[in-house]
Write a protein that holds these residues in place. Structure first.
Motif, PDB file in Angstrom:
ATOM      1  N   ASP A  28       0.830  -1.201   0.000  1.00  0.00           N
ATOM      2  CA  ASP A  28       0.000   0.000   0.000  1.00  0.00           C
ATOM      3  C   ASP A  28       0.865   1.251   0.000  1.00  0.00           C
ATOM      4  O   ASP A  28       1.792   1.368   0.810  1.00  0.00           O
ATOM      5  CB  ASP A  28      -0.861   0.009   1.267  1.00  0.00           C
ATOM      6  CG  ASP A  28      -2.342   0.039   0.939  1.00  0.00           C
ATOM      7  OD1 ASP A  28      -2.703   0.543  -0.126  1.00  0.00           O
ATOM      8  OD2 ASP A  28      -3.120  -0.464   1.772  1.00  0.00           O
ATOM      9  N   SER A  35      -9.813   1.783  -2.654  1.00  0.00           N
ATOM     10  CA  SER A  35      -8.737   1.708  -1.684  1.00  0.00           C
ATOM     11  C   SER A  35      -8.124   0.301  -1.648  1.00  0.00           C
ATOM     12  O   SER A  35      -8.426  -0.491  -0.769  1.00  0.00           O
ATOM     13  CB  SER A  35      -9.294   2.085  -0.306  1.00  0.00           C
ATOM     14  OG  SER A  35      -8.277   2.045   0.644  1.00  0.00           O
ATOM     15  N   ARG A  36      -7.310   0.003  -2.671  1.00  0.00           N
ATOM     16  CA  ARG A  36      -6.578  -1.268  -2.647  1.00  0.00           C
ATOM     17  C   ARG A  36      -5.243  -1.077  -3.350  1.00  0.00           C
ATOM     18  O   ARG A  36      -5.128  -0.224  -4.241  1.00  0.00           O
ATOM     19  CB  ARG A  36      -7.392  -2.391  -3.291  1.00  0.00           C
ATOM     20  CG  ARG A  36      -7.833  -2.104  -4.698  1.00  0.00           C
ATOM     21  CD  ARG A  36      -8.510  -3.306  -5.350  1.00  0.00           C
ATOM     22  NE  ARG A  36      -9.027  -2.927  -6.641  1.00  0.00           N
ATOM     23  CZ  ARG A  36     -10.284  -2.609  -6.890  1.00  0.00           C
ATOM     24  NH1 ARG A  36     -11.195  -2.650  -5.928  1.00  0.00           N
ATOM     25  NH2 ARG A  36     -10.671  -2.238  -8.105  1.00  0.00           N
ATOM     26  N   SER A  78      -4.343   0.327  -7.292  1.00  0.00           N
ATOM     27  CA  SER A  78      -5.342   1.108  -8.020  1.00  0.00           C
ATOM     28  C   SER A  78      -4.713   2.354  -8.650  1.00  0.00           C
ATOM     29  O   SER A  78      -5.081   2.737  -9.759  1.00  0.00           O
ATOM     30  CB  SER A  78      -6.517   1.478  -7.110  1.00  0.00           C
ATOM     31  OG  SER A  78      -6.066   2.221  -6.000  1.00  0.00           O
TER      32      SER A  78
END
Lengths: 310, 310
Positions: A231, B213-214, B217
């Motif tokens: 992330d 939200s990953r 993306s």
């Protein structure tokens, strides 16, 4: 004696952050490899750049500087010094609510002049309009200077910090004042390049990428994180000072350089980029957060293929 | 009468930028569809947010606000208002060197007190140390307020703008003063959403992406530009105010929404993102620059396949 430079003067939010790092270290919650954080001396510097330069020049072991505000955005002098200046390394972070103290020598209802650093004045404008409608704002040189202005009689009250109000012995009339609720500023503790603080399982890693100047190079770089399930938590382009229209990219991701997924991504970027500046891996201040999944199984599987032992 | 709100007070760099937009329009170099830029009235607002709000509320047709400084980075109140506030659209940009005038009523050698907005004081610190070593800096409320402080006798000289020095009739002692050579600020002219200014072949386009939200993306979104050979000129993550740890991404790219490659990329993003906010297409201020290659041939080829006429 460990010297910690900070963006001063004394009594600002940055000094409060430096004290918090010291308290954290005293409580065993912060380790900087190779630096004792027990007996510390704090050195006020005139700017974030000056504080970081003291570390680069060996005049201080660490610097405490603001790096990002939820209201004002990145603190560009800090970001650019880390990106373009002498090599330095982030060791820790903390974030603090940015809420002001209104301190003065007269009751709130009698405040006619209010000393405020212009940046602070902008962040409490609505509160002042509602609570001190007749007060005239007198510009101060810093949040700390505003309290000093009250102690020298230049203003009736100040928009300041709790620490500065206490330092200049000015009574607090109101606390926790801010127009935007939950406004926060993130501060980092920066040292010279060296061993990375140990992995905690809730870390972040920051790099500055100098990418080949062609369409798609950033997308490919981000793919190195995406493909490994890492992330990103911040991305920002910053213009290079040397040539117009060229940029470097600051990327923060979840994970530690000792997390295999992050290590692989960094190694891949090293191959693909013109330059990768590692700004550090450190414990996130936001409490526990997931580390990226360990691709170690994949490597064991590959090794077994090579050895014929699957 | 066209009303242009700007981040005031009068005499600041932002008013100078607003005047430049007016001059450009008078010279035929700037068109805002649906807005006459001939008879204009300038309205000073207390902040970039206030200036943009006047436009959203219909109290002004256009707003002139700073959006990015080469030294200080993005002007976050502007960026966040465009990203999260009422829908607005950028119509034009201009960039100006940020160099200060030192103006005063006594010769340089006799300056004992120097009024300066703290942000400006930080940008001329080295010059002041070299040329006015004994001057004491007196904080001012703005670059324009500094000149006013000289006119009211509060200071001997001011760090100010050429425009404010002229407004307050304070003689310029030195011009073009800045520690960082080539420091520039970019200003935008913002209106309510409407027809896009015509393509010039040297344009840029700005969007705000709200991404799932990953991990990955953002890499996929950037691939939409990369695959079409579209150059990105700025990228910045901004935290959403509603939920911690979630971000939107501001992207500026080369090209106009009427360039087929840009149009395709935007349509693809519309499919892939939770939301795409179009902030506008307008002529770049940096002079001529390439538009992305036209993929039109590819569509003609595809159409021929469909029709069996290749």
């Amino acid at each position: 004696m460990t010297r910690i430079a900070y963006f001063g003067p004394a009594g600002t939010f940055t000094e409060m952050a430096a004290r918090r790092f010291e308290d954290l270290a005293a409580a065993g919650g912060l380790t900087v490899p190779g630096v004792e954080l027990v007996a510390t001396e704090r050195i006020a510097a005139a700017s974030p750049i000056a504080a970081l330069t003291l570390v680069a020049d060996g005049e201080a072991e660490l610097a405490c500087v603001p790096i990002e505000s939820s209201v004002e955005g990145p603190v560009t002098p800090t970001v650019d010094t880390l990106g373009f200046g002498p090599l330095l390394q982030i060791m820790a972070e903390t974030d603090m609510p940015v809420a002001f103290s209104i301190a003065g020598r007269v009751p709130l209802g009698q405040v006619r002049t209010l000393a405020a650093y212009p940046v602070a004045a902008a962040q409490v404008r609505e509160w002042v309009a509602a609570h001190l409608p007749v007060a005239q704002v007198v510009p101060a040189s810093s949040n700390s200077g505003a309290a000093q202005d009250v102690s020298t009689g230049r203003a009736d009250a100040a928009v300041t910090t709790a620490l500065a109000a206490q330092m200049y012995d000015v009574p607090e009339l109101a606390g926790g004042v801010a127009d935007v609720a939950d406004a926060r500023t993130r501060f980092v503790l920066v040292g010279r390049p060296g061993p990375v603080p140990p992995r905690t399982g809730s870390d972040c890693t920051s790099v500055v990428l100098d990418l080949p100047s062609r369409p798609g190079s950033l997308a490919l770089a981000l793919a190195e994180f995406a493909l490994r399930g890492i992330d990103l938590t911040r991305i920002e382009s910053r213009p290079k000072r040397t040539s117009l229209g060229e940029y470097v990219f600051h990327l923060d991701c979840v994970g530690h350089i000792d997390d295999p997924a992050v290590a692989e991504a960094l190694a891949a970027l090293h191959r693909a980029c013109d330059g990768v500046r590692f700004l550090g891996s450190w414990r996130r201040s936001g409490g526990p957060g997931a580390a990226p999944a360990d691709p170690g199984d994949a490597w064991a599987w590959l090794e077994a293929l090579r050895k014929g032992t699957r």
